[in-house]
Design an enzyme around this catalytic site. Structure first.
Site, PDB file in Angstrom:
ATOM      1  N   GLU A  90       0.837  -1.193   0.000  1.00 46.47           N
ATOM      2  CA  GLU A  90       0.000   0.000   0.000  1.00 46.47           C
ATOM      3  C   GLU A  90       0.871   1.243   0.000  1.00 46.47           C
ATOM      4  OE1 GLU A  90      -2.414  -0.737   3.445  1.00 46.47           O
ATOM      5  OE2 GLU A  90      -3.962  -1.693   2.239  1.00 46.47           O
ATOM      6  N   ASN A 289      -4.056   5.488  16.364  1.00 44.42           N
ATOM      7  CA  ASN A 289      -5.221   5.097  15.562  1.00 44.42           C
ATOM      8  C   ASN A 289      -5.540   3.639  15.852  1.00 44.42           C
ATOM      9  OD1 ASN A 289      -5.536   7.492  13.805  1.00 44.42           O
ATOM     10  ND2 ASN A 289      -3.440   6.943  13.237  1.00 44.42           N
ATOM     11  N   CYS A 332      -0.952   6.096  10.202  1.00 45.82           N
ATOM     12  CA  CYS A 332       0.251   5.455  10.735  1.00 45.82           C
ATOM     13  C   CYS A 332      -0.093   4.152  11.445  1.00 45.82           C
ATOM     14  CB  CYS A 332       0.926   6.386  11.732  1.00 45.82           C
ATOM     15  SG  CYS A 332       1.696   7.778  10.950  1.00 45.82           S
TER      16      CYS A 332
END
Ligand code: SF4
Length: 338
Positions: A90, A289, A332
């Site tokens: 990705e 996150n 992240c």
């Protein structure tokens, strides 16, 4: 098998071509590839047929294929890319008014198994080759047109310093005068902290900014968050950073992911102050996150504010960086080829 043209340094390509064609043909080719971002020789209208035939016979022009794109409300786009062997990586493109930043991958997966990271859960599948790294950058540059890709961070999948040779070769290519002429100041290599490779990076002729994913300045905590710390504890990392700072004229950036009940207490700030106190650095605090399947949770705004006001004692430049793309698992620590 043909060698991918995007793995060549400009001067290597020049010397291959000059045996067969006048020097200006090399410049024309570089202009198509790295300025116009046209990657198919058939479309290079001012090249003679003989040169196109030569190029097709000697090089492959394959870039990673875009498999899927997800775009978040903030404009961040996560691209799932398929490589020639079917493996998936990705890259994340983060545009704003002034900058277009690409978060580039350096490996398929990662061996370093940081506890907060989705990529780390995958394990390492393989290193990316030079053309697969340069290919991501060219794809992103082409997507950004007519604007320019402005910044590059090696913070995608993988530990860049575990694939140092290919990362350095890629930087040499994109920084070269006849290619993208990317300024070293606009590239950042991020590492979990590998002392030997940090020294090698400092000793290399390649210049780039360095970011260290620190996340705790207490060995016992960092051992849990980042297993690399068991092999290379904080004092060893610090010695390597001092070596780096003595050789390279850039500050080091420390990335510190804020995880409630893990690394946001008074002791954590005290230890951080001790670790960074005498280093030339910036510190980026990044609210964690959440990653499906991992234990940790994101801090509230109140927890972040409280931490930042206590962190003023650090006497170093600090910033709060809210990771972009969290809604698409593109922030992240969230990249896992999903
Ligand atoms: S944070 Fe970086 S080094 Fe750690 S597992 Fe994830 S990709 Fe690897």
């Amino acid at each position: 098998m043909l060698i991918n043209i995007f793995s060549f340094r400009p001067e290597e390509l020049e010397s291959r071509l000059k045996e067969h064609f006048p020097a200006f043909r090399y410049r024309q080719l570089m202009h198509w590839l790295y300025e116009k971002l046209v990657f198919d020789p058939q479309q290079m209208t001012d090249l003679p047929a003989s040169m196109k035939t030569f190029l097709f016979r000697n090089f492959s022009f394959i870039l990673p294929q875009i498999d899927a794109v997800q775009t978040a409300d903030d404009g961040t786009a996560k691209y799932r890319l398929r490589l020639e062997d079917g493996m998936v990586i990705e890259m994340v493109l983060m545009p704003n008014d002034k900058k277009r930043t690409l978060c580039v991958s350096s490996q398929v997966g990662c061996a370093r198994a940081c506890a907060f990271c989705a990529t780390g859960k995958m394990g390492l599948k393989r290193n990316l080759q030079v053309h697969e790294i340069v290919g991501q950058i060219l794809l992103a540059a082409s997507i950004c047109q007519p604007q320019r890709l402005s910044n590059l961070v090696f913070m995608g999948m993988g530990e860049p310093l575990d694939n140092l040779d290919s990362v350095l070769a890629s930087l040499r290519i994109i920084q070269a005068e006849n290619s993208l002429t990317f300024s070293p100041r606009r590239t950042t290599v991020s590492s979990c902290g590998l002392p030997e490779q940090i020294r090698q990076l400092a000793d290399s002729k390649v210049r780039t900014k360095l970011a260290i994913s620190l996340n705790s300045a207490i060995d016992a905590k960092r051992d849990i968050l980042m297993p690399v710390n068991k092999a290379h504890p904080l004092p060893e990392l610090k010695r390597a950073l001092i070596y780096y700072l003595n050789k390279v004229n850039y500050k080091v950036t420390f990335e510190y992911i804020l995880i409630p009940e893990v690394n946001m207490g008074a002791q954590d700030i005290k230890a951080l102050k001790r670790f960074v106190g005498d280093l030339s650095c910036n510190i980026n605090f990044i609210p964690y996150n959440s990653v499906p399947g991992l234990l940790y949770h994101s801090p509230s705004d109140q927890e972040i504010e409280g931490f930042l006001s206590r962190a003023q004692v650090l006497n170093q430049p600090i910033t709060l960086r809210r990771s972009k793309g969290a809604g698409i698992l593109g922030a992240c620590g969230q990249l896992a080829g999903t």
